[in-house]
Design a protein around this motif. Structure first.
Motif, PDB file in Angstrom:
ATOM      1  N   GLU A 193      26.600  43.678  37.088  1.00  0.00           N
ATOM      2  CA  GLU A 193      27.980  44.248  36.886  1.00  0.00           C
ATOM      3  C   GLU A 193      28.239  43.902  35.580  1.00  0.00           C
ATOM      4  O   GLU A 193      29.151  45.021  34.752  1.00  0.00           O
ATOM      5  CB  GLU A 193      28.996  43.507  37.892  1.00  0.00           C
ATOM      6  N   ILE A 197      28.997  47.586  33.272  1.00  0.00           N
ATOM      7  CA  ILE A 197      30.413  47.680  32.828  1.00  0.00           C
ATOM      8  C   ILE A 197      30.620  47.259  31.475  1.00  0.00           C
ATOM      9  O   ILE A 197      31.263  48.117  30.782  1.00  0.00           O
ATOM     10  CB  ILE A 197      31.322  46.596  33.783  1.00  0.00           C
ATOM     11  N   THR A 245      37.885  54.154  32.597  1.00  0.00           N
ATOM     12  CA  THR A 245      39.197  53.321  32.772  1.00  0.00           C
ATOM     13  C   THR A 245      39.166  53.117  34.322  1.00  0.00           C
ATOM     14  O   THR A 245      39.386  52.078  34.795  1.00  0.00           O
ATOM     15  CB  THR A 245      40.132  53.894  32.130  1.00  0.00           C
ATOM     16  N   VAL A 248      36.559  51.001  36.006  1.00  0.00           N
ATOM     17  CA  VAL A 248      36.723  49.536  35.597  1.00  0.00           C
ATOM     18  C   VAL A 248      37.793  48.905  36.262  1.00  0.00           C
ATOM     19  O   VAL A 248      37.638  47.916  36.874  1.00  0.00           O
ATOM     20  CB  VAL A 248      36.906  49.306  34.125  1.00  0.00           C
ATOM     21  N   LEU A 249      39.087  49.850  36.476  1.00  0.00           N
ATOM     22  CA  LEU A 249      40.210  49.203  37.362  1.00  0.00           C
ATOM     23  C   LEU A 249      39.779  49.011  38.860  1.00  0.00           C
ATOM     24  O   LEU A 249      40.187  48.009  39.277  1.00  0.00           O
ATOM     25  CB  LEU A 249      41.258  50.033  36.939  1.00  0.00           C
ATOM     26  N   SER A 251      37.020  48.698  40.043  1.00  0.00           N
ATOM     27  CA  SER A 251      35.997  47.624  39.996  1.00  0.00           C
ATOM     28  C   SER A 251      36.487  46.276  40.172  1.00  0.00           C
ATOM     29  O   SER A 251      36.250  45.371  41.017  1.00  0.00           O
ATOM     30  CB  SER A 251      34.772  47.633  39.298  1.00  0.00           C
ATOM     31  N   ILE A 252      37.593  45.802  39.240  1.00  0.00           N
ATOM     32  CA  ILE A 252      38.239  44.875  39.256  1.00  0.00           C
ATOM     33  C   ILE A 252      39.080  44.497  40.331  1.00  0.00           C
ATOM     34  O   ILE A 252      39.316  43.476  41.205  1.00  0.00           O
ATOM     35  CB  ILE A 252      39.382  44.598  38.035  1.00  0.00           C
ATOM     36  N   PHE A 253      39.653  45.511  40.915  1.00  0.00           N
ATOM     37  CA  PHE A 253      40.582  45.521  42.227  1.00  0.00           C
ATOM     38  C   PHE A 253      39.711  45.388  43.509  1.00  0.00           C
ATOM     39  O   PHE A 253      39.943  44.570  44.162  1.00  0.00           O
ATOM     40  CB  PHE A 253      41.333  46.756  42.473  1.00  0.00           C
ATOM     41  N   ASP A 254      38.618  46.000  43.395  1.00  0.00           N
ATOM     42  CA  ASP A 254      37.490  45.610  44.382  1.00  0.00           C
ATOM     43  C   ASP A 254      37.097  44.323  44.582  1.00  0.00           C
ATOM     44  O   ASP A 254      36.989  43.573  45.742  1.00  0.00           O
ATOM     45  CB  ASP A 254      36.336  46.681  44.410  1.00  0.00           C
ATOM     46  N   SER A 255      36.871  43.656  43.415  1.00  0.00           N
ATOM     47  CA  SER A 255      36.321  42.149  43.519  1.00  0.00           C
ATOM     48  C   SER A 255      37.466  41.324  43.922  1.00  0.00           C
ATOM     49  O   SER A 255      37.249  40.429  44.415  1.00  0.00           O
ATOM     50  CB  SER A 255      36.052  41.950  41.966  1.00  0.00           C
ATOM     51  N   ILE A 256      38.816  41.562  43.389  1.00  0.00           N
ATOM     52  CA  ILE A 256      39.884  40.814  44.158  1.00  0.00           C
ATOM     53  C   ILE A 256      39.904  40.763  45.354  1.00  0.00           C
ATOM     54  O   ILE A 256      40.212  39.893  46.065  1.00  0.00           O
ATOM     55  CB  ILE A 256      41.080  41.343  43.033  1.00  0.00           C
ATOM     56  N   CYS A 259      37.177  39.194  47.135  1.00  0.00           N
ATOM     57  CA  CYS A 259      37.244  37.609  46.866  1.00  0.00           C
ATOM     58  C   CYS A 259      38.239  37.144  48.297  1.00  0.00           C
ATOM     59  O   CYS A 259      38.141  36.123  48.726  1.00  0.00           O
ATOM     60  CB  CYS A 259      37.681  37.244  45.803  1.00  0.00           C
TER      61      CYS A 259
END
Length: 302
Positions: A193, A197, A245, A248-249, A251-256, A259
């Protein structure tokens, strides 16, 4: 019984998810068909046509597989065995990896196209299509090897309820991995990742800097041809920048969300949000590409 298995009773969640999948399949099918027709009509292909067409094909297949898996999430039945579970989940995860690889390479390719002749990246323009294809194949094989543990850890959900199993669908579950295996897999996934990224961020920053230089140069010279060229480059590059953009946003939301799902295993809400977020990019991206195609826009306006 795991609370996630009751998702089939949530009609609003089911309808929202299948609507998202349907829109995404329609958009990617249309974009892929456009590129196929364009190819057979003998139009001169742009360097970005291959990765965009490949990305639409990957997203189309991914959404179709997701729709099949979703029937086992939202429809009350349990009819899949180990082989079907392993095949579908591994195929789905592999297609998600291909999406990430292709998106990252598309960003790098656009940065190469935008580079002036005097820049070192411009040397890759002639061979960029071949190099990008090889890079996508290499990264895809690498990612599929990283995800190969799913062929072992995915299994048909046992009749006995076990809290250690992570819910995938009503028929399929994920076996718990040992601490060592989980650490190795998580490390490889994070490295992948960060690398891909990171390529997006670097190429995006590079394109933003070039666009700023083009604009300043156009303002100073007041040249019509330069302004037109810069405008054409801006349109193509802004599309990629917007997608990068957005990717990436997401992907970050998906990771949150992922988790939070790991922390609250029995929460159907976090799982339903997760499966919805995972497909937003695949659903939205074809319409962004379609909106930049002059031939399609003119047909729709006419």
């Amino acid at each position: 019984m795991n609370e996630n298995s009751r998702l089939h009773t949530h009609s609003n969640i089911r309808n929202t998810f299948f609507s998202e999948i349907g829109i995404g399949i329609s958009g990617n099918s249309f974009l892929l068909l456009f590129h196929i027709i364009k190819f057979f009509r003998g139009h001169r292909p742009r360097l970005t046509d291959l990765p965009i067409g490949l990305l639409s094909l990957i997203h189309l297949l991914m959404l179709l597989v997701a729709a099949v898996i979703a029937t086992d999430i939202f429809i009350s039945w349990r009819g899949w065995n180990d082989i079907i579970c392993k095949f579908l989940v591994y195929l789905y995860r592999s297609l998600r990896g291909l999406s990430l690889c292709t998106t990252s390479m598309l960003s790098v390719l656009q940065a190469i196209i935008l580079s002036p002749r005097s820049y070192c990246l411009a040397k890759f323009k002639r061979k960029s299509s071949h190099n990008i294809s090889c890079a996508i194949i290499f990264l895809s094989v690498l990612y599929m090897s990283i995800s190969s543990h799913l062929l072992i850890s995915i299994t048909a959900t046992p009749n006995l309820t076990m809290n250690d199993f992570l819910y995938v669908s009503q028929s399929c579950s994920l076996l718990p991995l040992s601490y060592l295996m989980q650490s190795i897999y998580s490390t490889l996934l994070v490295l992948r990742e960060v690398f891909l990224i990171g390529l997006m961020v670097l190429s995006t920053s590079y394109m933003v800097a070039l666009l700023y230089m083009h604009r300043k140069q156009a303002q100073n010279l007041q040249g019509t041809s330069l302004s037109l060229k810069a405008s054409a480059e801006q349109r193509a590059t802004q599309t990629i920048l917007m997608l990068m953009t957005f990717f990436v946003l997401m992907s970050i939301f998906d990771s949150i969300v992922s988790c939070s799902r790991t922390m609250f295993l029995d929460d159907p809400t976090s799982y339903s949000i997760h499966i919805f977020v995972m497909h937003i990019y695949a659903t939205v991206s074809p319409f962004v590409f379609i909106s930049t195609e002059k031939h399609i826009v003119n047909i729709l306006r006419g």
